[in-house]
Design a protein around this motif. Structure first.
Motif, PDB file in Angstrom:
ATOM      1  N   ARG A   1       0.843  -1.195   0.000  1.00 25.35           N
ATOM      2  CA  ARG A   1       0.000   0.000   0.000  1.00 25.35           C
ATOM      3  C   ARG A   1       0.883   1.252   0.000  1.00 25.35           C
ATOM      4  NH1 ARG A   1      -5.210  -1.016   0.687  1.00 25.35           N
ATOM      5  NH2 ARG A   1      -5.694   1.139   1.221  1.00 25.35           N
TER       6      ARG A   1
ATOM      7  N   ARG B   1       0.842   5.378   1.101  1.00 26.24           N
ATOM      8  CA  ARG B   1       0.153   6.369   1.936  1.00 26.24           C
ATOM      9  C   ARG B   1       0.777   7.732   1.664  1.00 26.24           C
ATOM     10  NH1 ARG B   1       1.013   8.428   7.128  1.00 26.24           N
ATOM     11  NH2 ARG B   1      -0.891   8.941   8.307  1.00 26.24           N
TER      12      ARG B   1
ATOM     13  N   GLU C   1       0.583  12.093   2.471  1.00 23.98           N
ATOM     14  CA  GLU C   1       0.076  13.219   3.254  1.00 23.98           C
ATOM     15  C   GLU C   1       0.037  14.436   2.338  1.00 23.98           C
ATOM     16  OE1 GLU C   1      -1.006  13.294   6.312  1.00 23.98           O
ATOM     17  OE2 GLU C   1      -0.520  11.229   6.899  1.00 23.98           O
TER      18      GLU C   1
ATOM     19  N   THR D   1      -4.937  12.777   4.560  1.00 22.84           N
ATOM     20  CA  THR D   1      -4.223  11.509   4.397  1.00 22.84           C
ATOM     21  C   THR D   1      -4.897  10.691   3.307  1.00 22.84           C
ATOM     22  OG1 THR D   1      -3.584  11.484   6.740  1.00 22.84           O
ATOM     23  CG2 THR D   1      -3.452   9.405   5.535  1.00 22.84           C
TER      24      THR D   1
ATOM     25  N   GLU E   1      -4.634   7.068   0.925  1.00 21.69           N
ATOM     26  CA  GLU E   1      -4.057   5.720   0.963  1.00 21.69           C
ATOM     27  C   GLU E   1      -4.679   4.875  -0.140  1.00 21.69           C
ATOM     28  OE1 GLU E   1      -3.380   2.049   4.128  1.00 21.69           O
ATOM     29  OE2 GLU E   1      -3.842   4.078   4.847  1.00 21.69           O
TER      30      GLU E   1
ATOM     31  N   SER F   1      -4.024   0.895  -2.534  1.00 18.71           N
ATOM     32  CA  SER F   1      -3.265  -0.317  -2.813  1.00 18.71           C
ATOM     33  C   SER F   1      -2.414  -0.106  -4.055  1.00 18.71           C
ATOM     34  CB  SER F   1      -4.212  -1.501  -3.031  1.00 18.71           C
ATOM     35  OG  SER F   1      -4.989  -1.753  -1.882  1.00 18.71           O
TER      36      SER F   1
END
Length: 260
Positions: free
Chosen positions: A154, A156, A158, A167, A169, A171
């Motif tokens: 994954r 992630r 910011e 945030t 996120e 896959s």
């Protein structure tokens, strides 16, 4: 992990930039050309991920022969290989055409896990190409990222907003675009510069990427600049001498400009 980073060669922002007289596109012939500074940060982020996860980094760039200098710089920084899209028919390509061509080049790389790009380039500043590329590739997009973390399949991100942080996120595989605040790029070492001369750079054109396309398809740039005029010279300002009435003069001037 396989990472593709999209980069572009642009005129130096510290130098004067002009438009060509013929088609009003940016005149690159007389400009000092450099690797775009936000794209350079995307390359740096790719290399940091490479160092932490044993990834392979492929550089993809669209531009004339001179774009090879920008490609070689990213290879000298530590990228593994490159794809250079070079075709005179792409001169003046608009945002959609550029994205279609870049997406086609990314498809030639096997098992791509992450595509990285700057959120804008300092010449066009459209901020749209990464999102369009992601859509064409069917990838989730994490745009305008100030921080990135990849772990456990994954990614992630910011994103800094006017009111705080967001945030994001998704896959893998995915596409992320980064801002100028994400990192400080490294300088290529002498060893890296020498090694870059031996690294693979595959040069492709539109016929390679779109063997079945015709001139009514991807090769057509659908927007053109019809006219461009120089910015008017700044008019001389008004000097107010304070003889006790400066405040009134200032208010009258703002009222005349309909600012009050």
């Amino acid at each position: 992990m396989n990472i593709v980073v999209l980069v572009k060669q642009v005129p130096d922002t510290g130098a004067e930039r002009t438009l060509s007289a013929g088609d009003h596109t940016l005149d690159r012939e007389g400009a000092d050309l450099v690797l775009d500074e936000i794209n350079e940060r995307a390359a740096e982020e790719a290399l940091r991920l490479k160092e932490s996860s044993d990834a392979e980094v492929t550089v993809v760039s669209m531009g004339p022969d001179s774009a090879l200098d920008a490609i070689r710089k990213v290879l000298a920084m530590g990228a593994d290989r490159a794809i250079h899209i070079c075709d005179d028919r792409l001169h003046g390509a608009d945002v959609v055409t550029t994205a279609k061509v870049l997406a086609a080049a990314v498809r030639t790389v096997e098992d791509v896990d992450l595509v990285l790009a700057g959120d804008a380039t300092t010449d066009g500043q459209a901020s749209a190409v990464p999102a369009i590329v992601a859509d064409l590739l069917g990838l989730p997009q994490l745009t305008h990222a100030r921080e990135l973390d990849v772990d456990g399949g994954r990614v992630r991100a910011e994103r800094e907003t006017d009111s705080g942080w967001a945030t994001l996120e998704a896959s893998l595989p995915a596409l992320a675009s980064v801002t100028e605040k994400i990192n400080e790029p490294r300088y290529p070492s002498f060893k890296g510069i020498m090694a870059a001369k031996k690294k693979s750079v595959e040069t492709v054109d539109l016929d390679d990427l779109f063997p079945d396309a015709d001139d009514a398809g991807v090769r057509v740039t659908r927007t053109r600049v019809m006219e461009a005029v120089p910015r008017p010279a700044r008019a001389a300002g008004i000097r107010v001498t304070d003889d006790g009435s400066a405040g009134r003069q200032l208010i009258e001037h703002l009222i005349a400009l309909k600012l009050l």
